[in-house]
Design an enzyme around this catalytic site. Structure first.
Site, PDB file in Angstrom:
ATOM      1  N   ALA A 145       0.826  -1.211   0.000  1.00  0.00           N
ATOM      2  CA  ALA A 145       0.000   0.000   0.000  1.00  0.00           C
ATOM      3  C   ALA A 145       0.861   1.263   0.000  1.00  0.00           C
ATOM      4  CB  ALA A 145      -0.915  -0.006   1.214  1.00  0.00           C
ATOM      5  N   TYR A 158      10.756   3.134  -0.907  1.00  0.00           N
ATOM      6  CA  TYR A 158      10.209   1.772  -0.792  1.00  0.00           C
ATOM      7  C   TYR A 158       8.956   1.650  -1.667  1.00  0.00           C
ATOM      8  CZ  TYR A 158       7.659  -2.106   1.500  1.00  0.00           C
ATOM      9  OH  TYR A 158       6.944  -3.246   1.760  1.00  0.00           O
ATOM     10  N   ALA A 196       4.415  -0.970  13.541  1.00  0.00           N
ATOM     11  CA  ALA A 196       3.680  -0.404  14.682  1.00  0.00           C
ATOM     12  C   ALA A 196       3.032  -1.442  15.612  1.00  0.00           C
ATOM     13  CB  ALA A 196       2.651   0.597  14.183  1.00  0.00           C
TER      14      ALA A 196
HETATM   15  P1  NAD Z   1      10.386  -9.711   6.018  1.00  0.00           P
HETATM   16  O1  NAD Z   1      11.445  -8.657   6.067  1.00  0.00           O
HETATM   17  O2  NAD Z   1      10.089 -10.469   7.266  1.00  0.00           O
HETATM   18  O3  NAD Z   1      10.692 -10.752   4.861  1.00  0.00           O
HETATM   19  C1  NAD Z   1      11.436 -10.435   3.727  1.00  0.00           C
HETATM   20  C2  NAD Z   1      12.531 -11.460   3.607  1.00  0.00           C
HETATM   21  O4  NAD Z   1      13.305 -11.180   2.429  1.00  0.00           O
HETATM   22  C3  NAD Z   1      13.515 -11.434   4.786  1.00  0.00           C
HETATM   23  O5  NAD Z   1      13.543 -12.678   5.446  1.00  0.00           O
HETATM   24  C4  NAD Z   1      14.825 -11.103   4.152  1.00  0.00           C
HETATM   25  O6  NAD Z   1      15.956 -11.758   4.739  1.00  0.00           O
HETATM   26  C5  NAD Z   1      14.619 -11.561   2.727  1.00  0.00           C
HETATM   27  N1  NAD Z   1      15.569 -10.919   1.828  1.00  0.00           N
HETATM   28  C6  NAD Z   1      15.881  -9.595   1.764  1.00  0.00           C
HETATM   29  N2  NAD Z   1      16.842  -9.398   0.862  1.00  0.00           N
HETATM   30  C7  NAD Z   1      17.136 -10.613   0.335  1.00  0.00           C
HETATM   31  C8  NAD Z   1      18.069 -11.053  -0.637  1.00  0.00           C
HETATM   32  N3  NAD Z   1      18.883 -10.186  -1.243  1.00  0.00           N
HETATM   33  N4  NAD Z   1      18.117 -12.368  -0.926  1.00  0.00           N
HETATM   34  C9  NAD Z   1      17.303 -13.263  -0.305  1.00  0.00           C
HETATM   35  N5  NAD Z   1      16.390 -12.895   0.627  1.00  0.00           N
HETATM   36  C10 NAD Z   1      16.317 -11.592   0.946  1.00  0.00           C
HETATM   37  O7  NAD Z   1       9.081  -8.984   5.471  1.00  0.00           O
HETATM   38  P2  NAD Z   1       7.585  -9.508   5.386  1.00  0.00           P
HETATM   39  O8  NAD Z   1       6.797  -8.689   6.339  1.00  0.00           O
HETATM   40  O9  NAD Z   1       7.540 -10.972   5.468  1.00  0.00           O
HETATM   41  O10 NAD Z   1       7.201  -9.021   3.918  1.00  0.00           O
HETATM   42  C11 NAD Z   1       7.202  -9.894   2.785  1.00  0.00           C
HETATM   43  C12 NAD Z   1       6.896  -9.086   1.538  1.00  0.00           C
HETATM   44  O11 NAD Z   1       5.639  -8.412   1.690  1.00  0.00           O
HETATM   45  C13 NAD Z   1       7.925  -7.994   1.246  1.00  0.00           C
HETATM   46  O12 NAD Z   1       8.104  -7.899  -0.144  1.00  0.00           O
HETATM   47  C14 NAD Z   1       7.264  -6.740   1.749  1.00  0.00           C
HETATM   48  O13 NAD Z   1       7.743  -5.590   1.089  1.00  0.00           O
HETATM   49  C15 NAD Z   1       5.802  -7.018   1.447  1.00  0.00           C
HETATM   50  N6  NAD Z   1       4.910  -6.250   2.319  1.00  0.00           N
HETATM   51  C16 NAD Z   1       4.835  -6.539   3.646  1.00  0.00           C
HETATM   52  C17 NAD Z   1       3.990  -5.791   4.459  1.00  0.00           C
HETATM   53  C18 NAD Z   1       3.888  -6.060   5.935  1.00  0.00           C
HETATM   54  O14 NAD Z   1       3.119  -5.361   6.603  1.00  0.00           O
HETATM   55  N7  NAD Z   1       4.611  -7.016   6.506  1.00  0.00           N
HETATM   56  C19 NAD Z   1       3.218  -4.756   3.903  1.00  0.00           C
HETATM   57  C20 NAD Z   1       3.318  -4.497   2.550  1.00  0.00           C
HETATM   58  C21 NAD Z   1       4.153  -5.266   1.757  1.00  0.00           C
END
Ligand code: NAD
Length: 322
Positions: free
Chosen positions: A122, A152, A196
């Site tokens: 979002a 981002y 948060a």
């Molecule tokens: P997270 O940070 O827990 O998981 C992302 C994972 O990607 C991490 O474990 C990290 O080690 C891995 N990663 C980063 N760089 C890497 C690389 N170069 N090679 C291999 N692995 C790599 O985040 P999440 O909350 O699980 O989010 C997952 C996806 O959902 C992300 O793309 C995030 O942008 C998107 N997202 C999450 C939210 C939320 O509220 N959690 C909201 C919007 C979008």
């Protein structure tokens, strides 16, 4: 193994990725996970787990050495407001996440994968539609003219377009969701990348009854928060549908951050005062518009926020007060 559907989860060591692996395993998939790190809080349930850096094309070729029925691309350099909105990580966020997506989408196309899911956010919505905390606009068709409030968000928008280009030009079977603030157990809750709900659960768990917690800003900024189980349900439903997206996957139960803090206090059974301090904030208001998901998937998240907060608070409280 031969009859099982094969799935690849990129970012399987992360919060949403580790829950997704579990769900896919429960559904009978054979799962390969990949991440820079193992899951932080419980061992992976993937059949195979590759520790590797997806910015590296050689690693990606190794990971996508075959066609998969389904690929879930969740890997990203991300964190909460304290990570994304300070500006200090902009170059890393853009370079790292864009590199991962450029590598994965090209290989998914070359390997002719069945379907590929991309997790957008979002944060790609224009900030000019999110200035009124009581009336933010986040319908999928309000994305342009683009004006995300963070690098981002710009990277997410770029990568959405990247996947959609492969869909149009090469027929890659793409699914795109825009997540709105996902929370729950197994999520980061300390160290600077926490968001948060987890940060507030930690602060409430650490405070003595009658004490005080700090909140960034005046706490009147609005958001909605989606419990992890409903996020995973939405991802799987989108993947099983014929709808490419992008589509919001979020809750439409909008609350202020002050209200969120009070809901967590309620779960904890504590009365605390809130001290407002300056800090990175993001947009003034944001809520998931679920009109499109209801139309396309005949489903939308419905769990009350308080229910998910209770489970999440208990999980974080156990870490702090075992
Ligand atoms: P997270 O940070 O827990 O998981 C992302 C994972 O990607 C991490 O474990 C990290 O080690 C891995 N990663 C980063 N760089 C890497 C690389 N170069 N090679 C291999 N692995 C790599 O985040 P999440 O909350 O699980 O989010 C997952 C996806 O959902 C992300 O793309 C995030 O942008 C998107 N997202 C999450 C939210 C939320 O509220 N959690 C909201 C919007 C979008």
């Amino acid at each position: 193994m031969s009859n099982k559907k094969r799935a690849l989860v990129c970012g399987a060591g992360g919060f949403i990725g580790s829950h997704l692996v579990k769900k896919l395993k429960n559904e009978g998939y054979w799962v390969r996970g990949v991440d820079l790190k193992n899951p932080d809080f419980s061992p992976t349930e993937a059949d195979e787990f590759i520790l590797g850096d997806l910015r590296d094309q050689t690693v990606c070729r190794n990971v996508l050495d075959q066609s998969f029925d389904e690929v879930y691309q969740l890997a990203a350099d991300m964190g909460g407001a304290g990570y994304i909105f300070t500006g200090e990580h902009d170059a890393d966020v853009m370079h790292n996440s864009a590199s991962i997506n450029l590598n994965i989408v090209e290989l998914a196309h070359k390997q002719k994968v069945g379907k590929i899911f991309y997790s957008s956010s979002a944060c790609m919505y224009p900030s000019y539609n999110q200035e009124d905390p009581n009336n933010p606009k986040c319908s999928e068709d309000s994305a342009y003219p683009a004006a995300p409030d963070s690098e981002y968000g710009w990277e997410k928008l770029f990568s959405e377009r990247l996947y959609l280009s492969y869909f149009r030009n090469y027929g890659l079977n793409v699914r795109i969701a825009r997540f709105h603030n996902i929370f729950g157990p197994l999520g980061t809750w300390k160290g600077g990348k926490e968001k948060a709900p987890a940060a507030l659960c930690r602060k409430v768990a650490e405070a003595k009854d009658g004490g005080e917690i700090e909140i960034w800003g005046d706490g009147e900024q609005t958001r909605s928060f989606l419990y992890i189980d409903e996020c995973i349900e939405g991802v799987r439903r989108l993947m099983d549908s014929n709808f490419t997206g992008p589509v919001n996957i979020g809750s439409d139960e909008m609350v202020t951050i002050n209200q969120l803090a009070k809901m967590i206090m309620k779960s904890a059974g504590k009365k605390l005062t809130i001290k407002h301090i300056s800090g990175p904030l993001g947009v003034r208001g944001r809520n998931s518009d679920n009109t499109l998901i209801k139309e396309k998937l005949k489903w939308a998240p419905s769990q009350p926020l308080q229910d998910g907060l209770k489970i999440t608070y208990e999980w974080i409280n156990k870490k702090i007060n075992p």
